[in-house]
Write a protein that holds these residues in place. Structure first.
Motif, short mmCIF file in Angstrom:
data_model
loop_
_atom_site.label_atom_id
_atom_site.label_comp_id
_atom_site.label_asym_id
_atom_site.label_seq_id
_atom_site.Cartn_x
_atom_site.Cartn_y
_atom_site.Cartn_z
N GLY A 27 11.64 0.48 54.92
CA GLY A 27 12.96 0.65 55.17
C GLY A 27 13.73 0.79 53.72
O GLY A 27 13.97 1.33 53.55
N ALA A 28 12.79 0.27 52.28
CA ALA A 28 13.51 0.53 51.18
C ALA A 28 12.71 1.83 50.49
O ALA A 28 13.55 2.17 49.53
CB ALA A 28 12.81 -0.13 50.58
N LEU A 29 11.94 2.85 51.57
CA LEU A 29 11.04 3.45 51.21
C LEU A 29 12.07 4.83 50.80
O LEU A 29 12.85 4.91 51.76
CB LEU A 29 10.01 3.62 51.56
N LYS A 30 12.16 5.71 49.48
CA LYS A 30 12.85 7.24 49.85
C LYS A 30 12.22 7.57 50.40
O LYS A 30 10.68 7.85 51.12
CB LYS A 30 12.03 7.35 48.16
N GLU B 138 11.35 10.50 50.25
CA GLU B 138 9.61 11.28 49.44
C GLU B 138 8.30 10.56 49.84
O GLU B 138 7.82 11.04 49.86
CB GLU B 138 10.01 11.80 48.10
N ASP B 139 9.24 9.34 49.64
CA ASP B 139 7.73 8.09 49.35
C ASP B 139 7.33 8.15 50.73
O ASP B 139 6.43 7.91 52.00
CB ASP B 139 8.05 6.35 49.00
N LEU B 140 8.45 8.46 52.63
CA LEU B 140 7.55 8.39 53.27
C LEU B 140 7.26 9.43 53.62
O LEU B 140 6.72 9.63 54.97
CB LEU B 140 9.38 7.73 54.80
N ARG B 141 7.74 10.82 52.99
CA ARG B 141 6.75 12.22 53.89
C ARG B 141 5.87 11.95 53.29
O ARG B 141 4.62 12.43 53.96
CB ARG B 141 7.24 13.38 52.78
N PHE B 142 5.58 11.25 51.80
CA PHE B 142 4.40 10.89 51.36
C PHE B 142 2.90 10.56 52.40
O PHE B 142 1.95 10.89 52.36
CB PHE B 142 3.87 10.29 49.98
N MET B 143 4.00 8.71 52.57
CA MET B 143 3.10 8.93 53.16
C MET B 143 2.50 9.17 54.89
O MET B 143 1.60 8.72 55.58
CB MET B 143 3.84 6.94 53.58
N ASN B 144 3.37 9.64 55.24
CA ASN B 144 3.68 9.85 56.59
C ASN B 144 1.98 11.39 56.38
O ASN B 144 1.94 11.67 56.89
CB ASN B 144 4.49 11.91 56.90
#
Length: 415
Positions: A53-56, A58-64
């Motif tokens: 929940g704390a991820l930005k 851009e970080d969610l896109r990267f992990m995705n």
């Protein structure tokens, strides 16, 4: 490998940094205590969900981008490129190749992780790993993002040989990430329990139109222009035979990137044509479109082409302009398990779609993804009296999307 296995191969320095990130109370000199404390903390759902929940964005896109890749390991350069691609707001930096290609050890030495490592060393001297007083401050830059994901225990280096320079995501964390993302995305869309008054379903039609295209070429002389395209009259004749009628592309319309013939032919028609060309069933020779010997054998079968084969081709062909197409198809499948408002799907997934030249994120999601998935027979698009346009995956679509493993390379069809 799972998280527990990767932790067992990690050195005590990395374990201390991960333990500090999760504020674990344990003996910093004991590798076994560090591993057990990290696993106990990370496996708590509320802790994991708080981290996600704390991820930005851009970080969610990267992990995705990592969750749906067929490969298990990535080089530092590949990860840097993916982090850059996740920052849609700065296209200039996305297209720049990384000037520095140091190994991960050098990257770690240049990052703020050094400070955390120093704290861990101090903790070892006292025999305890002190909990971090506050969450590490978010860092910017590709290397800092990678270092931060290592601190979370989401990325690990190999432990021996050439693999020590490659990064992996623990397999069990991949599944937890997918489940967490699904809950997050599902909370942002709106469902309806009743059926729409009408819906469009094109299951198996594209596979049958492959047969119509090959049979038409077999029975007719199909002339081509000097540019290698069929004449408008021929295209209209074929469209009359197809299960789906499409308008011809408008003059001056911007069209490239989605296949060899996307410039000249309608979207669905173009995909059918490119599929037959890629299979080696048709050939353009001396301003004529003809069946190859393999094409004549395929035409003689007169059986519809499998939806799974067409879906696989579509994913690989569109992978160039839509690098994360596989993950987007997965989320459309999950969110479309029952009738859902199309508007909320668009609003939820658009932030994960990168613009492609003049194609905006909304256009790509609506036309290149949802529209083509309907043509492939993977989903239905309906009109609901109260909720407007709604979509839902077909049973065939759910089976196809869930059960496919794809090659990583995109298809490039040269003239």
């Amino acid at each position: 490998m799972k998280l527990a296995d990767m932790l067992s191969y990690a050195d005590i320095g990395q374990l201390s940094r991960i333990a500090t990130t999760y504020q674990c109370e344990c003996n910093g000199n004991s590798k076994n205590e560090l591993i057990q404390s990290i696993l106990s903390t990370v496996n708590r759902r509320e802790v994991f969900e708080a981290q996600i929940g704390a991820l930005k964005l851009e970080d969610l896109r990267f992990m995705n981008s990592l969750l749906f890749d067929a490969r298990d390991a990535f080089s530092l350069e590949e990860l840097i490129a993916r982090v850059q691609q996740s920052k849609f707001a700065s296209p200039g930096s996305q297209n720049e190749a990384p000037a520095d290609t140091r190994t991960d050890e050098a990257a770690s030495a240049a990052s703020p992780v050094k400070k955390t490592a120093a704290k861990s060393s101090a903790a070892k001297r006292t025999g305890k790993s002190k909990p971090a007083k506050e969450r590490p401050e978010p860092e910017s830059g590709p290397r800092e993002t990678i270092s931060r994901f290592k601190q979370y225990g989401w990325l690990f280096n190999g432990y021996a040989g050439p693999e020590r320079y490659l990064f992996q995501v623990p397999s069990d964390l991949k599944e937890r990430f997918k489940q967490s993302m699904e809950r997050r995305l599902a909370s942002e869309v709106e469902y309806t329990d009743d059926e729409p008054h009408a819906y469009r379903d094109e299951q198996m039609l594209m596979g049958e139109d492959i047969v119509h295209l090959l049979t038409f070429i077999h029975l007719n002389e199909v002339p081509l222009t000097s540019e290698g395209m069929m004449y408008k009259r021929t295209i209209l004749q074929l469209l009359e035979l197809f299960g789906v009628k499409e308008p011809l592309p408008g003059k001056g319309e911007w069209r490239f990137g989605y296949g060899r013939k996307i410039k000249e032919y309608p979207n669905r028609f173009s995909l059918l044509y490119d599929y037959c060309f890629y299979q080696g069933w048709i050939a353009e020779h001396n301003e004529l479109l003809e069946l190859t010997p393999a094409g004549k054998e395929r035409q003689a079968l007169r059986t519809a082409e499998g939806t799974d084969k067409l879906y696989q081709f579509w994913l690989r062909l569109y992978k160039g302009p839509i690098p994360n197409i596989r993950s987007l198809a997965h989320w459309i499948d999950k969110l479309g398990s029952r009738w859902v408002r199309a508007e909320t799907i668009m609003r939820t997934l658009t932030p994960y779609v990168k613009p492609f030249f003049y194609d905006q994120s909304e256009t790509i999601l609506e036309q290149r993804l949802i529209g083509m998935m309907m043509h492939l027979g993977l989903l239905r698009i309906g009109e609901h009296a109260e909720h407007g346009q709604v979509i839902r995956m077909t049973p065939l679509g759910r089976t196809v999307v869930a059960g496919l493993s794809l090659d990583d390379e995109a298809i490039v069809l040269n003239s």
